[in-house]
Design an enzyme around this catalytic site. Structure first.
Site, PDB file in Angstrom:
ATOM      1  N   VAL A 102       0.844  -1.208   0.000  1.00 39.09           N
ATOM      2  CA  VAL A 102       0.000   0.000   0.000  1.00 39.09           C
ATOM      3  C   VAL A 102       0.877   1.254   0.000  1.00 39.09           C
ATOM      4  O   VAL A 102       1.949   1.263   0.603  1.00 39.09           O
ATOM      5  CB  VAL A 102      -0.916  -0.021   1.253  1.00 39.09           C
ATOM      6  N   ALA A 104       2.843   2.593  -2.068  1.00 40.79           N
ATOM      7  CA  ALA A 104       4.229   2.375  -2.504  1.00 40.79           C
ATOM      8  C   ALA A 104       4.407   2.709  -3.977  1.00 40.79           C
ATOM      9  O   ALA A 104       5.432   2.380  -4.569  1.00 40.79           O
ATOM     10  CB  ALA A 104       4.634   0.933  -2.222  1.00 40.79           C
ATOM     11  N   GLY A 105       3.387   3.288  -4.606  1.00 40.76           N
ATOM     12  CA  GLY A 105       3.510   3.633  -6.020  1.00 40.76           C
ATOM     13  C   GLY A 105       3.317   2.444  -6.946  1.00 40.76           C
ATOM     14  O   GLY A 105       3.676   2.491  -8.116  1.00 40.76           O
ATOM     15  N   LEU A 106       2.734   1.366  -6.427  1.00 41.48           N
ATOM     16  CA  LEU A 106       2.544   0.168  -7.259  1.00 41.48           C
ATOM     17  C   LEU A 106       1.073  -0.062  -7.612  1.00 41.48           C
ATOM     18  O   LEU A 106       0.697  -1.127  -8.088  1.00 41.48           O
ATOM     19  CB  LEU A 106       3.129  -1.053  -6.553  1.00 41.48           C
ATOM     20  N   GLY A 107       0.258   0.939  -7.355  1.00 37.66           N
ATOM     21  CA  GLY A 107      -1.125   0.901  -7.840  1.00 37.66           C
ATOM     22  C   GLY A 107      -2.075   0.075  -7.002  1.00 37.66           C
ATOM     23  O   GLY A 107      -3.096  -0.396  -7.505  1.00 37.66           O
ATOM     24  N   SER A 108      -1.786  -0.069  -5.699  1.00 36.12           N
ATOM     25  CA  SER A 108      -2.637  -0.963  -4.895  1.00 36.12           C
ATOM     26  C   SER A 108      -4.087  -0.484  -4.865  1.00 36.12           C
ATOM     27  O   SER A 108      -5.017  -1.286  -5.012  1.00 36.12           O
ATOM     28  CB  SER A 108      -2.066  -1.143  -3.493  1.00 36.12           C
ATOM     29  N   ALA A 111      -5.823  -1.174  -8.182  1.00 35.59           N
ATOM     30  CA  ALA A 111      -5.997  -2.609  -8.429  1.00 35.59           C
ATOM     31  C   ALA A 111      -7.153  -3.165  -7.590  1.00 35.59           C
ATOM     32  O   ALA A 111      -7.947  -3.972  -8.075  1.00 35.59           O
ATOM     33  CB  ALA A 111      -4.696  -3.353  -8.124  1.00 35.59           C
ATOM     34  N   ASP A 152      -3.076   5.175 -13.453  1.00 36.48           N
ATOM     35  CA  ASP A 152      -3.079   3.932 -12.669  1.00 36.48           C
ATOM     36  C   ASP A 152      -4.268   3.050 -13.049  1.00 36.48           C
ATOM     37  O   ASP A 152      -4.097   1.860 -13.359  1.00 36.48           O
ATOM     38  CB  ASP A 152      -3.159   4.241 -11.163  1.00 36.48           C
TER      39      ASP A 152
HETATM   40  O1  PMV Z   1       0.107   5.970  -7.824  1.00 40.30           O
HETATM   41  P1  PMV Z   1       1.523   6.369  -7.943  1.00 40.30           P
HETATM   42  O2  PMV Z   1       2.141   6.787  -6.672  1.00 40.30           O
HETATM   43  O3  PMV Z   1       2.315   5.419  -8.750  1.00 40.30           O
HETATM   44  O4  PMV Z   1       1.662   7.728  -8.773  1.00 40.30           O
HETATM   45  C1  PMV Z   1       0.786   8.237  -9.634  1.00 40.30           C
HETATM   46  C2  PMV Z   1       1.481   9.049 -10.647  1.00 40.30           C
HETATM   47  C3  PMV Z   1       1.392  10.555 -10.528  1.00 40.30           C
HETATM   48  O5  PMV Z   1       1.770  11.047 -11.799  1.00 40.30           O
HETATM   49  C4  PMV Z   1       2.357  11.075  -9.480  1.00 40.30           C
HETATM   50  C5  PMV Z   1       0.000  11.030 -10.191  1.00 40.30           C
HETATM   51  C6  PMV Z   1      -1.030  10.772 -11.274  1.00 40.30           C
HETATM   52  O6  PMV Z   1      -2.217  10.846 -10.951  1.00 40.30           O
HETATM   53  O7  PMV Z   1      -0.668  10.546 -12.427  1.00 40.30           O
END
Ligand code: PMV
Length: 312
Positions: A102, A104-108, A111, A152
């Site tokens: 969660v 972590a930028g991996l789209g939890s 998803a 995402d």
């Molecule tokens: O969900 P994350 O943390 O991988 O990041 C989303 C990407 C951003 O460009 C920072 C935000 C967005 O809505 O596109």
């Protein structure tokens, strides 16, 4: 008892995060070895409308009616019911689980939304088209991110590499050859909303400077697309390095991310950058397949709490 199950993968952004919020393109790919799963099971003995919502990973076990309207799962369910013009769910349970870390930028978040939407729509006998699944998940993304670009929910719904521009029809990318990335997780939880808000502050204070930075990021993404489609992996690495430098200028890197990026490069990665919202979360490194394990080990030694080797 009939049960309807749906899964959705994690994702990582290869190029263009943050600038994508300002209309520039970005490239993202699914990460298939981590996923969210939603299971909707009918409860033949329950009263209509009695819906149990279970997410053991986050300690959630509640009746749907008890959840706040802003709760992402409640919002997801409500959106599906509105879309299908169903007033009340038959008695059932929704069980959500996920191996995607969660924040972590991996789209939890996306998803979980996509898996829930698909499982629920199937349970109601009306599977939805990908376009609608993505649109409904986008509405929930607004709760997580504030002003999300939509990348995402798009890459996770289609589970294919995408070239994404906010508000435009998505383009599925066909890589000219396989390529391997190593993902390193700093273990630092960093909500995307905060980083997006801070970039907006910087942009408002100095639009000229930040528009130029976003333009440079957009140019990198366009060049990266050509490299990916033509299998020019050697040229892709330096573009990652350039993109990371721009993200540093946007203030979204951190000492931990910079350390992992440096460690990956020293271990022989072709290029490396933070991925996603930044400040914590994860970074990615492009590697020759035979170097994957070595780079993953170097990332762990430099502080990564988890690593994944993913082939696109
Ligand atoms: O969900 P994350 O943390 O991988 O990041 C989303 C990407 C951003 O460009 C920072 C935000 C967005 O809505 O596109």
């Amino acid at each position: 008892m009939p049960a309807f199950t749906a899964t959705a993968p994690g994702k990582t952004i290869l190029f263009g995060e943050h600038a994508v919020v300002y209309g520039r393109p970005a490239i993202a790919v699914p990460v298939l070895q981590i996923q969210a799963r939603a299971v909707v099971s009918a409860d033949p003995l329950g009263q209509p409308g009695a819906v149990r919502v279970l997410a053991p990973d986050v300690g959630l076990d509640a009746w749907l009616d008890e959840l706040d309207h802003e709760h992402p799962l409640k919002r997801t369910i409500t959106n599906v019911l509105n879309e299908l013009q169903v007033e009340r769910l038959p008695a059932c349970s929704l069980r959500v689980s996920s191996s995607i870390p969660v924040a972590a930028g991996l789209g939890s978040g996306a998803a979980v939304s996509v898996a829930t939407i698909r499982a629920l729509a199937a349970f109601l006998g009306h599977p939805l088209k990908d376009e609608r699944v993505s649109a409904l998940a986008y509405e929930v993304e607004k709760l997580h991110h504030g002003t999300p670009s939509g990348i995402d929910n798009t890459v996770i719904t289609y589970a294919m590499p995408v070239y994404f521009v906010k508000g435009q029809t998505i383009e599925i990318l066909q890589p000219g050859s396989h390529f391997t990335i190593v993902i390193g997780d700093t273990g630092i939880s960093s909500p995307t909303m905060g980083a997006v808000r801070d970039v907006r502050q910087l942009w408002l204070a100095d639009p000229h400077r930040y528009e130029a930075i976003f333009d440079s990021a957009g140019e990198i993404v366009r060049r990266a697309r050509v490299c990916i489609e033509n299998g020019m992996l050697q040229a892709l690495g330096p573009l990652m390095d350039e993109n990371h430098a721009l993200l540093e200028q946007m203030s979204v890197s951190s000492p931990e991310l910079d350390r992992l990026v440096r460690a990956a490069r020293q271990a022989g990665a072709l290029g490396a950058k933070l991925s996603g919202g930044g400040r914590g979360g994860n970074m990615i490194a492009l590697v020759h397949p035979e170097r994957g394990e070595e780079v993953a080990k170097a990332l762990q030694e430099a502080g990564a709490v988890r690593t994944w080797i993913s082939t696109v």
